[in-house]
Motif scaffolding. Structure first.
Motif, short mmCIF file in Angstrom:
data_model
loop_
_atom_site.label_atom_id
_atom_site.label_comp_id
_atom_site.label_asym_id
_atom_site.label_seq_id
_atom_site.Cartn_x
_atom_site.Cartn_y
_atom_site.Cartn_z
N LYS A 30 2.39 5.97 3.45
CA LYS A 30 3.22 4.66 3.74
C LYS A 30 2.36 3.54 4.16
N VAL A 31 2.85 2.31 4.10
CA VAL A 31 2.04 1.26 4.48
C VAL A 31 3.05 0.12 5.25
N ALA A 32 2.49 -0.69 5.87
CA ALA A 32 3.50 -1.67 6.53
C ALA A 32 3.90 -2.62 5.12
N THR A 33 5.24 -2.95 5.21
CA THR A 33 5.74 -3.91 4.36
C THR A 33 5.42 -5.25 4.48
N PRO A 34 4.95 -5.92 3.59
CA PRO A 34 4.54 -7.32 3.96
C PRO A 34 6.01 -8.09 3.76
N LEU A 35 6.12 -9.09 4.76
CA LEU A 35 7.34 -9.84 4.93
C LEU A 35 7.24 -11.26 4.87
N ASP A 36 6.18 -11.73 4.28
CA ASP A 36 5.78 -13.15 3.96
C ASP A 36 6.14 -13.66 2.59
N SER A 37 5.86 -12.78 1.61
CA SER A 37 5.76 -13.43 0.33
C SER A 37 6.04 -12.30 -0.66
N LEU A 38 6.76 -12.32 -1.90
CA LEU A 38 6.65 -11.34 -3.00
C LEU A 38 5.26 -11.32 -3.63
N GLU A 39 4.31 -12.18 -3.43
CA GLU A 39 2.76 -11.89 -4.14
C GLU A 39 2.23 -10.89 -3.18
N ASP A 40 2.41 -11.10 -1.92
CA ASP A 40 1.93 -9.95 -0.91
C ASP A 40 2.70 -8.52 -1.31
N LEU A 41 3.91 -8.56 -1.32
CA LEU A 41 4.41 -7.42 -1.70
C LEU A 41 3.94 -6.70 -2.81
N LEU A 42 3.60 -7.54 -3.97
CA LEU A 42 3.03 -6.85 -5.18
C LEU A 42 1.54 -6.49 -5.03
N VAL A 43 0.78 -7.17 -4.12
CA VAL A 43 -0.66 -6.81 -4.01
C VAL A 43 -0.58 -5.31 -3.25
N ALA A 44 0.40 -5.11 -2.27
CA ALA A 44 0.35 -3.85 -1.63
C ALA A 44 0.88 -2.79 -2.62
N LEU A 45 1.71 -2.98 -3.28
CA LEU A 45 2.19 -1.91 -4.48
C LEU A 45 1.28 -1.91 -5.37
N LYS A 46 0.41 -2.67 -5.88
CA LYS A 46 -0.62 -2.40 -6.88
C LYS A 46 -1.93 -1.75 -6.31
N GLN A 47 -2.25 -1.93 -4.91
CA GLN A 47 -3.03 -1.29 -4.11
C GLN A 47 -2.79 0.26 -4.33
N ILE A 48 -1.47 0.68 -3.96
CA ILE A 48 -1.09 2.18 -3.90
C ILE A 48 -1.26 2.60 -5.29
N HIS A 49 -0.88 1.88 -6.41
CA HIS A 49 -0.79 2.29 -7.57
C HIS A 49 -2.25 2.57 -8.33
N ASN A 50 -3.28 1.83 -7.87
CA ASN A 50 -4.49 1.91 -8.40
C ASN A 50 -5.13 3.29 -7.63
N GLU A 51 -4.51 3.95 -6.57
CA GLU A 51 -5.00 5.27 -6.06
C GLU A 51 -4.66 6.40 -7.29
N PHE A 52 -3.57 6.09 -8.15
CA PHE A 52 -3.13 7.08 -8.85
C PHE A 52 -2.73 6.49 -10.33
N ILE A 53 -3.71 5.75 -10.53
CA ILE A 53 -3.28 4.78 -11.93
C ILE A 53 -3.61 5.66 -13.35
N ASP A 54 -4.28 6.59 -13.19
CA ASP A 54 -4.50 7.76 -14.25
C ASP A 54 -3.50 8.85 -14.21
N GLU A 55 -2.62 8.78 -13.22
CA GLU A 55 -1.82 10.03 -13.23
C GLU A 55 -0.24 9.77 -13.61
N CYS A 56 0.03 8.48 -13.62
CA CYS A 56 1.46 8.09 -13.39
C CYS A 56 2.10 7.70 -14.80
N GLU A 57 3.38 8.16 -15.28
CA GLU A 57 3.79 7.78 -16.55
C GLU A 57 4.83 6.66 -15.91
#
Length: 300
Positions: A30-57
């Motif tokens: 888990k990571v803290a939810t960005p509460l300032d902007s949608l852009e910050d939320l997407l950055v957080a999600l992409k950082q998590i996704h990058n850890e598993f980028i070759d595994e997800c369908e």
């Protein structure tokens, strides 16, 4: 091989995430939810996704707000105030380059309980998620009830009285939220609000603190009162209590006791509500998000 589902449970405080594969969750975090902007939320999600980028369908999302899970359009994002009148499936798919399924967090909790939890085999049931507010989901005739405006199960907005209507304290989302419970206990004990947690509240209770016990009983009575109302309106077979604070069995035990007291004071109750603790707690949201993904893409 890309055969895992990346699951996000986006809450008002944290983004919980996990990979789902062959019936199991792995790599939870888990990571803290960005509460300032949608852009910050997407950055957080992409950082998590990058850890598993070759595994997800694909990506399964549980999040607050009113959402059309078929189209992806969100009327608003609840505690995520920067989400308004936007198609979040399109936004997430553009950011993550994967197919995305999305559903309201309370409804995900209900789906999780139906799929593998305490509502398996139950035709009519209600899930109450005790968190920052009072979310939940309704199962009616074996199906998730969404309502005409997609807001069925938004229990936070139930009025608890007709007084002080200009103050949000009259809403169940305030009287029944774990946040307000900890805040009330902190004030009674003369402690900073941010220093109080659900664990500390239960510790005070177990130590015999009469002030905290009384606050907790009143808190559970507010929830019990609305359970009686919902029983009269929906007539479910079972209520399931979830959310982080439900991890301690004392919550459901005390709600049951307060229900019994209310029933004893009235001869008008035809059916007594049947309540039990969530089998999966906070993980119900993750399970429901996976189940919604499978339903959305017609997977077994």
């Amino acid at each position: 091989m890309k055969n895992k589902i990346l699951v996000f449970d986006i809450g008002g405080s944290f983004i919980k995430f996990s990979l789902y594969f062959q019936g199991e969750f792995m790599n939870k975090g888990k990571v803290a939810t960005p509460l300032d902007s949608l852009e910050d939320l997407l950055v957080a999600l992409k950082q998590i996704h990058n850890e598993f980028i070759d595994e997800c369908e694909g990506v399964a999302v549980s999040m607050p707000g009113i959402v059309n899970s078929a189209s992806g359009h969100m009327v608003h994002g609840g505690s995520l105030k920067y989400i308004n009148d936007i198609n979040m499936i399109a936004v997430f798919e553009k950011a993550l380059h994967l197919p995305v399924a999305i559903e309201n967090d309370g409804k995900c909790a209900a789906l999780g309980e139906v799929w593998r939890g305490s509502l398996q085999g139950v035709t009519d049931g209600v899930v109450l998620v005790v968190g920052t507010g009072m979310g939940g989901g309704i199962i009616s005739q074996g199906k998730l009830l969404k309502g005409h405006h997609l807001s069925a199960g938004e229990f936070s907005f139930i009025r608890t009285n007709n007084e002080h209507a200009d103050n949000v304290d009259y809403l169940l989302g305030m009287q029944g939220s774990s946040f307000v419970l900890t805040k009330t206990v902190a004030k009674a004990k003369g402690l900073p609000a941010d220093s109080m947690t659900g664990e500390k509240v239960f510790q005070f209770i177990e130590e015999g603190d009469h002030t905290v016990q009384k606050i907790f009983q009143e808190y559970c009575r507010n929830i019990a009162t609305q359970i009686i109302n919902l029983q009269a309106i929906l007539d479910p077979e079972k209520f399931v209590i979830g959310g982080g604070i439900s991890a301690n069995p004392l919550l459901v035990i005390t709600i049951r006791k307060e229900l019994e007291k209310l029933y004893m004071r009235s001869f008008l109750n035809v059916v007594d509500a049947n309540i039990e603790r969530s089998k999966f707690g906070n993980e119900a949201n993750l399970l429901g998000a996976v189940f919604n993904y499978k339903q959305s893409f017609h997977l077994e």
